[in-house]
Design an enzyme around this catalytic site. Structure first.
Site, PDB file in Angstrom:
ATOM      1  N   HIS A 373      44.010 149.704  30.934  1.00 28.62           N
ATOM      2  CA  HIS A 373      45.313 150.365  31.079  1.00 28.62           C
ATOM      3  C   HIS A 373      46.519 149.734  30.911  1.00 28.62           C
ATOM      4  O   HIS A 373      47.593 150.275  31.233  1.00 28.62           O
ATOM      5  CB  HIS A 373      45.166 151.224  32.339  1.00 28.62           C
ATOM      6  CG  HIS A 373      44.510 152.332  32.490  1.00 28.62           C
ATOM      7  ND1 HIS A 373      44.293 153.621  31.824  1.00 28.62           N
ATOM      8  CD2 HIS A 373      42.852 152.226  32.727  1.00 28.62           C
ATOM      9  CE1 HIS A 373      43.151 154.382  32.171  1.00 28.62           C
ATOM     10  NE2 HIS A 373      42.430 153.417  32.793  1.00 28.62           N
ATOM     11  N   LYS A 566      58.802 159.396  36.452  1.00 22.95           N
ATOM     12  CA  LYS A 566      57.699 158.500  36.342  1.00 22.95           C
ATOM     13  C   LYS A 566      57.967 157.635  37.501  1.00 22.95           C
ATOM     14  O   LYS A 566      59.040 157.411  37.960  1.00 22.95           O
ATOM     15  CB  LYS A 566      57.501 157.814  35.027  1.00 22.95           C
ATOM     16  CG  LYS A 566      58.959 157.155  34.472  1.00 22.95           C
ATOM     17  CD  LYS A 566      58.914 156.554  32.985  1.00 22.95           C
ATOM     18  CE  LYS A 566      58.954 157.673  31.978  1.00 22.95           C
ATOM     19  NZ  LYS A 566      57.688 157.789  31.140  1.00 22.95           N
ATOM     20  N   ARG A 567      56.852 156.669  37.808  1.00 28.64           N
ATOM     21  CA  ARG A 567      56.929 155.630  38.811  1.00 28.64           C
ATOM     22  C   ARG A 567      58.283 154.667  38.253  1.00 28.64           C
ATOM     23  O   ARG A 567      58.256 154.524  37.192  1.00 28.64           O
ATOM     24  CB  ARG A 567      55.796 154.599  38.702  1.00 28.64           C
ATOM     25  CG  ARG A 567      54.698 155.504  39.469  1.00 28.64           C
ATOM     26  CD  ARG A 567      54.937 155.774  41.047  1.00 28.64           C
ATOM     27  NE  ARG A 567      55.058 154.609  41.594  1.00 28.64           N
ATOM     28  CZ  ARG A 567      54.062 154.147  42.625  1.00 28.64           C
ATOM     29  NH1 ARG A 567      53.062 154.973  42.942  1.00 28.64           N
ATOM     30  NH2 ARG A 567      54.055 153.166  43.358  1.00 28.64           N
ATOM     31  N   LYS A 572      59.592 150.375  32.807  1.00 29.26           N
ATOM     32  CA  LYS A 572      59.967 151.565  32.194  1.00 29.26           C
ATOM     33  C   LYS A 572      61.528 151.764  32.158  1.00 29.26           C
ATOM     34  O   LYS A 572      61.847 152.815  31.498  1.00 29.26           O
ATOM     35  CB  LYS A 572      59.407 152.605  33.294  1.00 29.26           C
ATOM     36  CG  LYS A 572      57.810 152.690  33.335  1.00 29.26           C
ATOM     37  CD  LYS A 572      57.327 153.718  34.481  1.00 29.26           C
ATOM     38  CE  LYS A 572      55.955 153.439  34.761  1.00 29.26           C
ATOM     39  NZ  LYS A 572      55.024 154.094  33.726  1.00 29.26           N
ATOM     40  N   THR A 677      51.602 159.308  29.573  1.00 26.96           N
ATOM     41  CA  THR A 677      51.069 160.620  29.460  1.00 26.96           C
ATOM     42  C   THR A 677      52.163 161.599  29.758  1.00 26.96           C
ATOM     43  O   THR A 677      52.042 162.982  29.240  1.00 26.96           O
ATOM     44  CB  THR A 677      49.898 160.847  30.291  1.00 26.96           C
ATOM     45  OG1 THR A 677      50.263 160.214  31.605  1.00 26.96           O
ATOM     46  CG2 THR A 677      48.703 160.109  29.556  1.00 26.96           C
ATOM     47  N   LYS A 681      53.197 165.745  28.050  1.00 23.73           N
ATOM     48  CA  LYS A 681      53.569 167.110  28.785  1.00 23.73           C
ATOM     49  C   LYS A 681      55.006 167.475  28.359  1.00 23.73           C
ATOM     50  O   LYS A 681      54.953 168.820  28.212  1.00 23.73           O
ATOM     51  CB  LYS A 681      53.592 166.503  30.374  1.00 23.73           C
ATOM     52  CG  LYS A 681      52.346 166.103  30.918  1.00 23.73           C
ATOM     53  CD  LYS A 681      52.308 165.361  32.308  1.00 23.73           C
ATOM     54  CE  LYS A 681      51.049 164.625  32.369  1.00 23.73           C
ATOM     55  NZ  LYS A 681      50.980 163.824  33.478  1.00 23.73           N
TER      56      LYS A 681
END
Ligand code: Z16
Length: 838
Positions: A373, A566-567, A572, A677, A681
C-alpha cells in the site's frame, strides 16, 4: 465433545426455526421486546440510546440467523474460502448499513416513527467502530461489504482493540487526543468465549529427536489467551452474511493466577493479567509510518497466530491431505503487518505437522497473496533481528532458513551479481540487523499487488525491482482500489441515490455500478440537472449546519465548498492547500470593494487526524486553525472566504461531508499516494476534484475524461530530479509562495515562530514534497475552478457525466479481480428460499 444434535431430535429444531420480521408490525414487536426484556426498560424510560440499542438488537437477531445459515452452507459445500488478514478495519457505523443491506430501512423508519422516534436521530446514537487509521482500514471494510454482497465465502481476521483511533479535539487551534471508548455498548459483536487459542511468546527452542528425525520444539516463556469476537457482515440484497473475527487478549488460565494470588503475590498476578490485556488494548495511530515498537510486534504475532490456528483447525475438519490446503484456503495479507503468518504456517506444517520443508514451503507460498500500500520508505516495516529473536525465537530461525534457501536460488540464477544478494536479502546487514518484512512477504507469496496502476508500476521499477528480475513480471500485478457504492452513495447520499435509480432502471446499479453509464443520456435534461443541483445544495446546507453547530462559523451554502479531508501528512500536502488559501486571502485583501464584489465566495474545509507523534502534521493543523481565526472574522472578506477545520474526521463524518463537496483536493506529491480512495467517494457523490497525477487520480481521469478533472503539478517521473536540484543546485522559491511566507512571518496569523519549521522545510530543507515547484500550477488551476464554477449549468453537467463514468471504482470490481487473479475462488450461489438445506 460432539455438539451436533442427533438426527431424531432435529425435527424439533426445524419445527421451531426462527422467522425474522419482514414488516413494520413485526419490527415494532421486536423493538418493544428488546426494550422491555433485553434492556429491562419500558415506554416510560426509553431514550434515543435505548431506541438505538433495541433497533440494533432487532436487526442483529436477523443478521445472526442469516450468518448461521451462511456458515452452515459454506461448511457443507466445503469450497475454497478467502481469509482477509488486516490489522485495521475502519467499519464506521453498522445499523444504517445493516438496515439498507437487508432492505428494511423503510420498515424501520415507519416502525420507529410509530414508536416515537426519528430514524436519523436513532442512527446517530451509534459510535463509529474506528479500528483503523485511514485508507488501508477503510479499504478492508469496503472489501468485506463486497465479499458478502458477491456471495464469496470469506472471513476477515483482525484485532479487537479496546481503543480504536483516538478522538480528536481542537483546543486553541491544536489537536488534542482523547481515548475512544467505543466498546461501552456494542450490540454488533458476539463474544465467543468457547473459541480461544493459547498464544506463545518468548522462551527458547530445543531440538528433540523423534523416530530418528530431529524436530524443533519451542518452549514458551509466556502464554496469552486469544478470545474470538465475531461481527456479522451483511451483504447487500443477499442472505449471505459473512464473519469478521476479531481477537481479544486475556491472561491465560482465568481472570488471574489464583496460585499467585493466594500465596500473597497478587500484585504480580494483576500485572500478568494487565500485560496480557495490553496486547489488544490500542490501535497504533500511525498512517504510513512504522515505528518498530515491541508491543506492535506482539500484536501482530498474537493476531496472526490465533487466526492461523483457527484457519488450520477449520481445514483439518475436512480431513484432506495437506497438499490440498491451497485449494481450500486463500490468505490475503493487507500490507506487511500480517507477514508473520507466512512464518507461522511454515512452523505449523514443519514443526507440528511434520511435513518436509520443501513440501511445506510449496503449500505456504501457494496460499498467500500480499498487497503493498505504499512506497514511502518510513512506512516499510523492518524489525530488529534481536527483537524477533527475543519474542519469537523459533520464527527467527525459520526466517533465516527461508532467507538462506531464497538467496541460494538467487545466487544460482545470478552468479555474477554479488551485490544482488545484499540488496534482496530478507535480513538487512545493518547495525542493528533488520528483518525486511516486505521482502519476506514477497518471497512467501505467489502474488504481490499494488493498489493503483501508477503505484503497481512504481513498486516494480523501484522498491521491488530486483524481485521482478528474480521471479519475472507475472508475480506482480495491479488491483486498483475501489469503494462500496452501498455505503458511499446509497447510505451517505440517499437522495442522489434515489435520483440516479430513477434514471438507471431501479437499484440494480448498486450491485453493478457500470449501470451508472445510463445517466449520460440524461445530461442534457434540464429538469434532471435542476434536481441534481438541488440535492447538492441540500447536502451543503446540512454540512453548513454542522459547521455552525461545531465551530460557530456561519458559512453560505451558495459558496463553492472546497474540501480536503484525509489523514494529515506532509506527502498529502495540506500545507500546499493552506498556503494557497493564504494566497487567496492576500489577493482579496489587495482588491477594491468593487473588485471584490465580482469574486466567487469560497469555503475551504479541512479535516483529518495527525499521528500523535507527528509534530509537523500537528503544526499544519495549527496553521489551518490560525488562518481561519483571522480570515473568518475579517469584515473586508465576509463570505468571500471562510476557512474551517472540522474536528474528529471519521467514517460517519465522511458520509456527511462527501455529498456536500463541490471540489475536493487530492494533491499529494506525484508518486507518493499509492491510490487514494476518497477521490472516488467525492466524484461518486457529484463533486469534482483537483489533483496531481498520482495514485488513482490518473485512472479517474482516464475514466471520466480530462475535461472533468482539474489536474496540476509536476509528474512522478520528474520528482527525483527536482529533489536533486533542490539539494545540489540553487533552490529558488516561487515568488507568490514567498509572499505567503513573508505574510506568515509578519505575524498576520499569530506568533510566526509557530510556523517557522513549515516554512524552513520549503526554503531551507530542500522542499522534499515539492510545495514550491507545484505552487504556481496549483494557484492557476484553482482560478480555473472558479471560472468553471461560475457556469453552474456546465458544472452540473460535468458532475453528472463524471458520476456516469465511475462504474470502474466499485470495490465489487476489485474483489472480482482478486478472486480471479489471486485467490482462485468462486462465489457460493445462494438459494434465497432454502433455509435448512444447503
Ligand atoms: C494506509 O492507510 C495506506 C498505506 C499504508 O502503507 C498504510 C496505511 Cl495505514 C493507504 C495509502 O496511503 C492510500 O494511498 C491507499 O489508498 C490506501 O492505503 C488503501 O490502499
Amino acid at each position: 465433545v460432539e455438539a451436533s444434535i442427533p438426527e431424531p431430535q432435529r425435527e424439533a429444531w426445524k419445527r421451531n426455526q426462527i422467522t425474522s420480521f419482514t414488516d413494520k408490525d413485526g419490527f415494532e414487536k421486536e423493538v418493544v421486546r428488546h426494550v422491555e426484556t433485553t434492556l429491562a426498560r419500558s415506554m416510560f424510560n426509553c431514550d434515543e440510546i435505548a431506541a438505538y440499542s433495541a433497533t440494533s438488537l432487532a436487526f442483529r437477531d436477523r443478521l445472526i440467523t442469516h450468518w448461521n445459515r451462511t456458515q452452515q452452507r459454506q461448511t457443507y459445500r466445503d469450497t475454497k474460502r478467502v481469509y482477509y488478514l488486516s490489522l485495521e478495519f475502519l467499519m464506521g457505523r453498522a445499523l444504517d448499513n445493516a438496515m439498507l443491506n437487508v432492505g428494511l430501512k423503510n420498515v424501520a423508519q415507519d416502525g420507529l416513527a410509530e414508536l416515537g422516534f426519528r430514524i436519523e436521530d436513532v442512527v446517530k446514537q451509534e459510535h463509529d467502530a474506528a479500528l483503523g487509521n485511514g485508507g488501508l482500514g477503510r479499504l478492508a471494510a469496503c472489501f468485506l461489504d463486497s465479499l458478502a454482497t458477491l456471495n464469496f465465502p470469506a472471513w476477515g481476521y483482525g484485532l479487537r482493540y479496546r481503543y480504536g483511533i483516538f478522538k480528536q479535539e481542537i483546543i486553541d487551534g491544536y489537536q488534542v487526543e482523547v481515548p475512544d471508548y467505543w466498546l461501552d455498548f456494542n450490540p454488533w459483536e458476539f463474544p465467543r468465549h468457547d473459541v480461544t487459542v493459547d498464544i506463545q511468546f518468548f522462551g527458547q527452542v530445543n531440538k528433540k529427536t523423534v523416530g530418528g528425525k530431529t524436530i524443533s520444539v519451542w518452549e514458551a516463556g509466556e502464554i496469552v489467551q486469544a478470545v474470538a469476537y465475531d461481527v456479522p457482515i451483511p451483504g447487500y440484497d443477499t442472505p449471505t452474511t459473512n464473519n469478521l473475527r476479531l481477537w481479544s487478549s486475556k491472561a491465560s488460565g482465568g481472570e488471574f493466577d489464583f496460585q499467585k494470588f493466594n500465596s500473597g503475590d497478587y500484585e504480580s498476578s494483576v500485572a500478568d493479567q494487565q500485560r496480557a490485556e495490553t496486547i489488544s488494548a490500542v490501535l497504533y495511530p500511525n498512517d504510513n509510518l512504522e515505528r518498530g515498537k515491541e508491543l506492535r510486534l506482539k500484536q501482530q504475532y498474537f493476531w496472526v497466530a490465533a487466526s492461523l490456528y483457527d484457519i488450520v483447525r477449520r481445514f483439518k475438519k475436512s480431513r484432506r491431505s495437506w497438499n490440498e490446503f491451497p485449494d481450500q484456503v486463500a490468505i490475503q495479507l493487507n500490507d506487511t503487518h500480517p507477514t508473520l503468518a507466512i512464518v507461522e504456517l511454515q512452523r505449523i506444517l514443519v514443526d507440528i505437522e511434520g511435513l518436509e520443508w520443501d513440501n511445506a514451503w510449496e503449500i505456504v507460498t501457494s496460499t498467500f497473496g500480499y498487497t503493498n500500500h505504499t512506497v514511502l520508505p518510513e512506512a516499510l516495516e523492518k524489525w530488529p533481528v534481536g527483537l524477533v529473536q527475543h519474542l519469537l525465537p523459533r520464527h527467527l530461525q525459520i526466517i533465516y532458513d527461508i532467507n538462506l534457501f531464497f538467496l541460494q536460488s538467487v545466487e544460482k540464477a545470478f552468479p555474477d551479481d554479488r551485490d544482488m544478494l545484499r540488496r534482496v536479502s530478507i535480513i538487512e546487514e545493518s547495525q542493528p540487523k533488520m528483518v525486511r518484512m516486505a521482502f519476506l512477504a514477497i518471497v512467501g507469496s505467489h502474488k504481490v499487488n499494488g493498489v493503483a496502476e501508477l503505484h503497481s508500476d512504481l513498486i516494480k521499477t523501484t522498491i521491488f525491482k530486483d524481485f521482478v528480475e528474480i521471479y519475472g513480471p507475472d508475480k506482480f500485478t495491479n488491483v486498483t482500489n475501489g469503494i462500496t457504492p452501498r455505503r458511499w452513495l446509497h447510505q451517505a447520499n440517499p437522495r442522489l441515490s434515489e435520483l440516479i435509480a430513477s434514471k438507471c432502471g431501479g437499484n440494480d446499479f448498486l450491485k453493478d455500478l457500470t449501470l451508472l453509464n445510463q445517466l449520460e443520456k440524461h445530461v442534457e435534461d434540464k429538469q434532471f440537472r435542476k434536481e441534481w443541483a438541488e440535492i447538492k445544495y441540500a447536502n451543503k446546507v446540512r454540512l453548513a449546519k454542522h459547521i455552525k453547530d461545531t465551530t460557530g462559523v456561519v458559512v453560505n451554502p451558495a459558496s463553492l465548498f472546497d474540501v480536503q479531508v484525509k489523514r494529515i501528512h506532509e506527502y498529502k500536502r495540506q500545507q500546499l492547500n493552506i498556503f494557497g488559501v493564504i494566497h487567496r486571502y492576500l489577493s482579496l485583501k489587495a482588491m477594491t470593494p468593487d473588485q471584490r464584489k465580482k469574486q466567487l465566495p469560497r469555503v475551504s474545509i479541512f479535516g483529518g487526524k495527525a499521528a500523535p507523534g507527528y509534530w509537523m502534521a500537528k503544526q499544519i493543523i495549527h496553521l489551518i486553525n490560525s488562518v481561519g481565526a483571522v480570515v473568518n472574522k475579517d469584515e473586508d472578506i465576509g463570505d468571500l472566504l471562510k476557512v474551517i477545520f472540522l474536528e474528529d474526521y471519521n467514517v460517519s463524518k465522511a458520509e456527511m461531508i462527501c455529498p456536500a463537496s463541490d471540489i475536493s483536493e487530492h494533491i499529494s506529491t506525484a508518486g507518493t499516494e499509492a491510490s487514494g480512495t476518497s477521490n472516488m467517494k467525492f466524484v461518486l457523490n457529484g463533486g469534482l476534484i483537483i489533483g496531481t497525477c498520482d495514485g488513482a487520480n490518473i485512472e479517474i481521469t482516464r475514466e471520466i475524461g480530462e475535461s472533468n478533472i482539474f489536474l496540476f503539478g509536476n509528474l512522478s517521473e520528474d520528482v527525483e530530479d527536482l529533489r536533486h536540484a533542490h539539494t545540489y543546485g540553487s533552490h529558488t522559491i516561487d515568488s507568490d509562495l514567498d509572499k505567503v511566507f513573508n505574510e506568515i512571518e509578519k505575524g498576520t496569523f499569530g506568533t510566526p515562530h509557530d510556523f517557522s519549521a513549515m516554512i524552513a522545510a520549503v526554503r531551507q530543507h530542500g522542499d522534499y514534497y515539492l510545495v514550491s515547484d507545484d505552487f504556481h500550477s496549483y494557484i492557476e488551476t484553482h482560478q480555473l475552478v472558479d471560472e468553471a464554477y461560475r457556469n453552474q449549468d456546465e458544472w452540473i453537467a460535468k458532475c453528472i457525466t463524471s458520476v456516469s463514468r465511475m462504474g470502474f471504482f466499485t470495490s465489487d470490481r476489485c474483489i472480482n479481480e482478486y478472486a480471479e487473479e489471486i485467490w482462485n475462488v468462486e462465489p457460493l450461489a445462494v438459494d434465497r428460499h432454502s433455509i435448512w438445506g444447503p
